[in-house]
Write a protein that holds these residues in place. Structure first.
Motif, short mmCIF file in Angstrom:
data_model
loop_
_atom_site.label_atom_id
_atom_site.label_comp_id
_atom_site.label_asym_id
_atom_site.label_seq_id
_atom_site.Cartn_x
_atom_site.Cartn_y
_atom_site.Cartn_z
N PHE A 25 0.84 -1.20 0.00
CA PHE A 25 0.00 0.00 0.00
C PHE A 25 0.88 1.25 0.00
CE2 PHE A 25 -4.03 1.83 2.28
CZ PHE A 25 -4.32 2.59 1.16
N TYR A 26 1.91 1.24 0.86
CA TYR A 26 2.88 2.34 0.91
C TYR A 26 3.54 2.54 -0.46
CZ TYR A 26 7.55 4.33 1.82
OH TYR A 26 8.71 5.08 1.76
N THR A 27 3.98 1.43 -1.06
CA THR A 27 4.66 1.50 -2.36
C THR A 27 3.75 2.06 -3.44
OG1 THR A 27 6.04 -0.38 -1.73
CG2 THR A 27 5.91 0.14 -4.08
N THR A 28 2.50 1.63 -3.43
CA THR A 28 1.54 2.13 -4.42
C THR A 28 1.32 3.63 -4.26
OG1 THR A 28 0.42 -0.02 -4.48
CG2 THR A 28 -0.82 1.89 -5.25
N ALA A 29 1.25 4.10 -3.01
CA ALA A 29 1.06 5.53 -2.76
C ALA A 29 2.23 6.33 -3.33
CB ALA A 29 0.90 5.79 -1.27
N LEU A 30 3.45 5.86 -3.10
CA LEU A 30 4.62 6.58 -3.61
C LEU A 30 4.72 6.49 -5.12
CD1 LEU A 30 5.35 6.70 -0.58
CD2 LEU A 30 7.73 6.32 -1.23
N ALA A 31 4.41 5.32 -5.68
CA ALA A 31 4.47 5.16 -7.13
C ALA A 31 3.44 6.03 -7.84
CB ALA A 31 4.26 3.70 -7.51
N ASP A 32 2.35 6.34 -7.13
CA ASP A 32 1.29 7.17 -7.69
C ASP A 32 1.54 8.66 -7.47
OD1 ASP A 32 -1.11 7.37 -9.12
OD2 ASP A 32 -2.31 7.50 -7.29
N GLY A 33 2.72 8.99 -6.94
CA GLY A 33 3.11 10.39 -6.81
C GLY A 33 2.88 11.03 -5.46
N HIS A 34 2.45 10.25 -4.47
CA HIS A 34 2.23 10.80 -3.13
C HIS A 34 3.53 10.75 -2.32
CE1 HIS A 34 -2.07 11.06 -3.79
NE2 HIS A 34 -2.04 9.83 -4.27
N GLY A 35 3.60 11.55 -1.27
CA GLY A 35 4.80 11.62 -0.45
C GLY A 35 4.85 10.52 0.59
N LYS A 36 5.98 10.50 1.34
CA LYS A 36 6.18 9.46 2.34
C LYS A 36 5.21 9.57 3.50
CE LYS A 36 10.27 8.00 3.37
NZ LYS A 36 11.68 7.91 3.81
N LEU A 37 4.72 10.77 3.77
CA LEU A 37 3.74 10.90 4.87
C LEU A 37 2.46 10.15 4.52
CD1 LEU A 37 2.76 11.96 7.55
CD2 LEU A 37 2.13 14.12 6.42
N VAL A 38 1.97 10.35 3.31
CA VAL A 38 0.77 9.63 2.86
C VAL A 38 1.04 8.13 2.86
CG1 VAL A 38 -0.83 9.23 0.95
CG2 VAL A 38 -0.10 11.56 1.51
N GLY A 39 2.23 7.75 2.36
CA GLY A 39 2.60 6.34 2.37
C GLY A 39 2.63 5.78 3.78
N GLY A 40 3.13 6.56 4.73
CA GLY A 40 3.19 6.12 6.12
C GLY A 40 1.81 5.91 6.72
N LEU A 41 0.90 6.82 6.41
CA LEU A 41 -0.47 6.67 6.90
C LEU A 41 -1.12 5.43 6.30
CD1 LEU A 41 -1.65 10.40 6.84
CD2 LEU A 41 -0.80 9.08 8.78
N CYS A 42 -0.81 5.15 5.03
CA CYS A 42 -1.31 3.93 4.39
C CYS A 42 -0.74 2.69 5.09
CB CYS A 42 -0.94 3.91 2.92
SG CYS A 42 -1.78 5.14 1.90
N PHE A 43 0.53 2.76 5.47
CA PHE A 43 1.18 1.62 6.10
C PHE A 43 0.55 1.25 7.44
CE2 PHE A 43 4.44 -0.42 8.70
CZ PHE A 43 4.86 -1.43 7.86
N SER A 44 -0.10 2.20 8.10
CA SER A 44 -0.72 1.90 9.40
C SER A 44 -1.76 0.79 9.29
CB SER A 44 -1.34 3.16 10.01
OG SER A 44 -2.42 3.64 9.22
N LEU A 45 -2.25 0.55 8.08
CA LEU A 45 -3.18 -0.56 7.87
C LEU A 45 -2.59 -1.87 8.37
CD1 LEU A 45 -5.72 -1.86 6.52
CD2 LEU A 45 -4.34 -2.04 4.43
N GLY A 46 -1.30 -2.07 8.19
CA GLY A 46 -0.67 -3.33 8.58
C GLY A 46 -0.80 -3.59 10.06
N LEU A 47 -0.49 -2.59 10.89
CA LEU A 47 -0.58 -2.78 12.34
C LEU A 47 -2.04 -2.94 12.77
CD1 LEU A 47 1.11 -3.03 14.88
CD2 LEU A 47 0.84 -0.56 15.23
N MET A 48 -2.94 -2.21 12.12
CA MET A 48 -4.36 -2.39 12.43
C MET A 48 -4.80 -3.83 12.21
SD MET A 48 -6.12 0.95 10.69
CE MET A 48 -5.54 2.61 11.00
N LEU A 49 -4.40 -4.41 11.08
CA LEU A 49 -4.78 -5.79 10.79
C LEU A 49 -4.17 -6.75 11.80
CD1 LEU A 49 -4.40 -5.83 6.89
CD2 LEU A 49 -6.53 -5.77 8.20
N CYS A 50 -2.92 -6.52 12.18
CA CYS A 50 -2.27 -7.39 13.16
C CYS A 50 -2.99 -7.35 14.51
CB CYS A 50 -0.80 -6.98 13.35
SG CYS A 50 0.25 -7.33 11.94
N VAL A 51 -3.32 -6.15 14.97
CA VAL A 51 -3.94 -6.01 16.29
C VAL A 51 -5.39 -6.49 16.28
CG1 VAL A 51 -4.70 -4.33 18.01
CG2 VAL A 51 -2.42 -4.15 17.03
N LEU A 52 -6.13 -6.11 15.26
CA LEU A 52 -7.57 -6.40 15.25
C LEU A 52 -7.88 -7.82 14.81
CD1 LEU A 52 -8.82 -3.01 13.80
CD2 LEU A 52 -8.66 -3.70 16.20
#
Length: 291
Positions: free
Chosen positions: A51-78
């Motif tokens: 998800f992070y990689t797709t955000a960056l490849a689509d022209g978004h910055g690392k902050l947006v990519g980082g927020l996308c990456f939070s999905l991973g921890l959400m899935l692990c915890v929930l």
């Protein structure tokens, strides 16, 4: 005076006591169950890095990519995934006398290997799907450049120890943020609470370039796999020179990233977040725990 209970979340002391119970359960979980849940978590983190990689490849910055990456921890915890970086918090259960060193280290080893299996499985799927060709090869370039950067902390002309120290410290910073996100999640009482608590700490660590051992089990092997298995058309379409990425090897991955990052993750999450918050809110507050 009895401390007032918070209606919407646990207090700091209540959260620390909840951490004792949760980490005891994690540390003493049956091996087969821990391994299967760890495979889940490794795959979840790998998908989040996609998800992070797709955000960056689509022209978004690392902050947006980082927020996308939070999905991973959400899935692990929930979804009850066993993630090594958050499993470092089981040092709380050890300090409380609720598990043994043998059981704790056994759990860490099982979860670590399960996370690796999950991450590598997603790498395999990426290769089958030729996902690296997405966005005219920009997706693959993000993976390659990110992987190469993760090996760049060992700099020309500096001692090996200095590079090790830099990489380890980035691992400490990373797992401080990851385990703070998990710790905040312990305090939440609803699904929304837990999800919101994770977004910004995880977004910060990714956007800042900190190092997460389990995420790197996907990203760097994905870069190594692209170097070794991508078709010549990928390199020509993306306008990339394969020679630039010859440093992406298994040996470099283990020695220049995975080893120091893993040590840093244990220190940052287990000691600086887990033991520190437990000591402040349980031991130093005079609350008794089992011997």
């Amino acid at each position: 005076m009895i401390p007032e209970k918070h209606p919407c979340c646990l207090s700091a002391a209540e959260t620390a006591k909840a951490a004792e119970s949760i980490t005891e359960h994690k540390a003493n979980r049956p091996s087969w169950q821990a391994f299967l849940m760890a495979i889940n978590a490794g795959a979840f983190i790998a998908l989040a890095f996609m998800f992070y990689t797709t955000a960056l490849a689509d022209g978004h910055g690392k902050l947006v990519g980082g927020l996308c990456f939070s999905l991973g921890l959400m899935l692990c915890v929930l979804l009850s995934g066993e993630l090594f970086t958050s499993s470092t918090l089981t040092l709380v259960a050890r300090a409380s006398g609720l598990t043994s060193w043998r059981q704790l280290l056994k759990n860490w080893g099982i979860v670590y290997c399960g996370n690796l299996a999950g991450g590598l499985f997603v790498v395999f799927l990426v290769l089958l799907a030729r996902q690296y060709d997405a966005f005219h090869g920009q997706w693959g370039q993000v993976v390659l450049d990110t992987s190469l950067h993760k090996l760049s902390h060992f700099r020309e002309g500096e001692s090996w120890f200095r590079g090790f120290l830099e990489t380890m410290t980035l691992g400490i910073f990373c797992n401080i943020m990851v385990c703070l996100a998990v710790w905040l999640g312990f305090a939440g009482k609803t699904l929304t609470d837990k999800m919101l608590a994770m977004i910004f700490p995880v977004g910060m660590f990714v956007a800042s370039g900190f190092e997460h051992s389990i995420a790197n089990m996907f990203m760097i092997p994905a870069g190594i796999s692209i170097v070794n298995f991508a078709e010549p058309s990928f390199w020509s379409n993306a306008g990339l020179d394969i020679a630039k990425y010859q440093g992406l090897t298994v040996d470099n991955f283990i020695v220049r990233n995975l080893l120091p990052v893993t040590i840093g993750n244990i220190i940052g999450g287990g000691i600086f977040v887990g033991l520190w918050n437990w000591y402040l809110n349980v031991r130093a507050a005079g609350k008794k725990t089992p011997d």
